[in-house]
Design an enzyme around this catalytic site. Structure first.
Site: not given
Ligand code: PEP
Ligand code: MG
Length: 580
Positions: A206, A505
């Site tokens: 993250h 992506c």
């Protein structure tokens, strides 16, 4: 343009023996900057179960200390909310209100009168209030997280240790910590944080994704860096993956050079193309309408990945049809006439959604996540597809839909059937599991496109948790094995008489050098954080299709991920020119 040399008032003076000491990690977001560091505080330890008042402390004294701590937390959060904006401000305001909530304090004081210590009392009182809010459902259930957040802050205040979460400073700083949780990001103010450095975390963690989205230089897996003292001046090189203590004149020059580069790289003209004119549409990854508006302004040619779970993170209950329609329509409206690829909820592992996933699974990354939650929570996917179809009505966006974590052609077939039933014309699936890459041809017998999720594809191909710093060198899409899986996916898309689009992506698309390799492997579109568009566009524009194919061949046959990256980068001098 940002001032590149920042110091905190009262900066810690660097021990001269430390001058020039360099930490090596994995560079995950380019940029060169000098600044003072602030450390992410340790998570607050739970007070011992049954912890009693210290001898000599009366319940009245403990209650007064608790009230004072709660008030101090509230004042601090309120002050910070005044200087914050957007989502960060809302989070701070809500938490400030909760910090001095009469019901919470009353429940804690009641426990103190029975002899429980103030720390344990607020801990247990907050747990009960959180459970009560949770049971009420809806908006109230959302507040349960705020209660648990303030309890950590109040306990830290009682102990006289720094509050958990992103530290606060009036002046910009380089944030150093072990890793960042998704919830930390809401209060991360990009105007204050100059760069992110963590001792743990991988390239797909993250921290890395957030850093790229915010355009902040970042280095992860820099072992030992979190032992530096707050206030020390460091130079961070997000492309090289290094952190140098007490930098000299050379680093100041490099940081100044980067400031000039970012200004020059700030623009993307809205058409991704190679030097020979071959078109490579550059799309953006978004988590909601706000991101979409920014992406459109940055020139994105559409949305290649709408992470719908980001619209509903920390929700305890399934969002209603109306809430979903509103969230999706906000994105569609930002891209009239352009493609928007909506990914159905990808809950699980690092993105738990309490209404869909089971937090007690032993291996969440290998568990009931993504498309698989359709097995454990039937109906949620159909309702989401209905909401997407409704949101698409009357907008001018060209809406495509895809499912995450597809492993077999049967799953793809089932998903395509659900899309058809919902009236959604262009179904696709993500290729994130190696089995999907290997069976791309039969998968594409059922759906219209695939999109490579290289973050998960890498973690599953290399059997390396994408969040683990020690595995960062395995967990890179430069691994020749991952590149082979991408090659096989493209080959599958051209098999069995079909010629269907293969996009990327995953974060690989945002690495300008890897973007060149992906195009050479036959990928037709690239989707990335809006911040990366201009750098990727600039590097793609420096090569021809034949050259990309040559570089892809070199990367595929390289001996290691490090070699693949080095060999390709050496052939792309523009990267050094631009400091990428
Ligand atoms: C991926 O896995 O590459 C991807 C794009 O999905 P996420 O990062 O949201 O898991
Ligand atoms: Mg994924």
């Amino acid at each position: 343009m940002r001032t590149i040399v920042q110091t905190l008032p009262g900066s810690a003076s660097t021990d001269k023996s430390e001058t020039g000491r360099t930490f090596a990690g994995v560079g995950v977001s380019p940029g060169r900057i000098i600044g003072s560091i602030l450390l992410m505080p340790q998570a607050v330890r739970e007070p011992a179960v049954g912890d009693r008042l210290a001898e000599g402390t009366s319940p009245e004294e403990a209650s007064t200390a608790l009230r004072a701590a709660a008030k101090a937390v509230q004042t601090n959060l309120t002050t910070r909310s005044v200087g914050a904006s957007g989502a960060g401000r809302e989070v701070l305001e809500a938490t400030a209100l909760m910090a001095n909530d009469p019901m919470l304090i009353k429940a804690a004081v009641k426990l103190i009168t029975t002899g429980t210590s103030a720390e344990r009392a607020i801990w247990d009182a907050a747990a009960s209030v959180a459970e009560m809010l949770h049971n009420l459902g809806g908006y109230m259930a959302e507040r349960a997280t705020d209660v648990l957040d303030v309890r950590g802050r109040i306990v830290a205040e009682l102990r006289g240790v720094p509050a958990p979460g992103i530290p606060y400073s009036d002046t910009p700083f380089i944030l150093v910590g072990e890793d960042l949780a998704p919830a930390d990001t809401a209060t991360l103010d990009p105007a204050k944080v100059l760069a992110l450095v963590t001792s743990s975390g991988g390239p797909q963690s993250h921290t890395a994704i957030i850093a790229r989205a915010l355009g902040l230089p970042a280095v992860v897996a820099a072992v030992g860096v979190d032992a530096l003292a707050a206030g020390i001046l460091v130079f961070v090189d997000g492309a090289a993956g290094t952190i140098m203590v007490d930098p000299g004149a050379d680093e100041v020059a490099l940081a100044n050079g980067w400031a000039t580069t970012t200004a020059a790289l700030a623009v993307f003209d809205g058409t991704g193309r190679l030097k020979d004119g071959h078109l490579v549409p550059l799309l953006s990854n978004v988590g909601g309408a706000k991101d979409a508006v920014k992406a459109a302004a940055a020139g994105a040619q559409g949305v290649g990945l709408l992470r719908t779970e980001f619209c509903f993170l920390e929700r305890d209950t399934e969002p209603s049809l109306a809430e979903q329609v509103e969230a999706y329509r906000g994105v569609f409206d930002a891209f009239p006439g352009k493609k928007v690829v909506v990914r159905t909820l990808d809950a699980g592992a690092d993105k738990p959604l309490p209404f869909l996933t089971d937090a007690s699974e032993p291996n969440p990354a290998l568990g009931v996540r993504g498309y698989r939650t359709d097995l454990s929570s039937p109906g949620v996917l159909e309702r989401q597809l209905a909401a997407i179809a409704l949101a698409a009505e009357g907008t001018e966006a060209e809406v495509w839909v895809m499912a995450p974590m597809i492993s077999t052609a049967e799953e793809a077939e089932h998903f395509a059937g659900l899309c058809q039933a919902a009236g959604l014309q262009t179904p696709g699936v993500m290729v994130e599991v190696p089995s999907a890459a290997l069976t791309a041809a039969s998968i594409l017998g059922h759906v219209d496109f695939v999109s490579l999720g290289t973050n998960d594809l890498t973690q599953y191909a290399m059997a390396a948790d994408r969040q683990l710093g020690p595995l960062a060198s395995l967990n890179t899409p430069w691994q020749p094995a991952v590149l082979q899986l991408i090659r096989l996916t493209v080959a599958g898309s051209r098999d069995e008489g079909h010629d269907k689009p293969v996009g990327v992506c995953g974060e690989a698309a945002a690495d300008p050098a890897l973007a060149v390799v992906l195009v050479g492997l036959g990928v037709s579109t690239l989707s990335m954080t809006a911040r990366a568009l201009s750098a990727v566009a600039a590097v793609l524009a420096s090569v021809t299709l034949i050259e990309t194919q040559g570089l892809a061949a070199l990367a595929l046959t390289a001996h290691s991920a490090t070699d693949a990256r080095r060999i390709v980068r050496e052939k792309l001098p523009i990267l050094t020119e631009l400091g990428l």
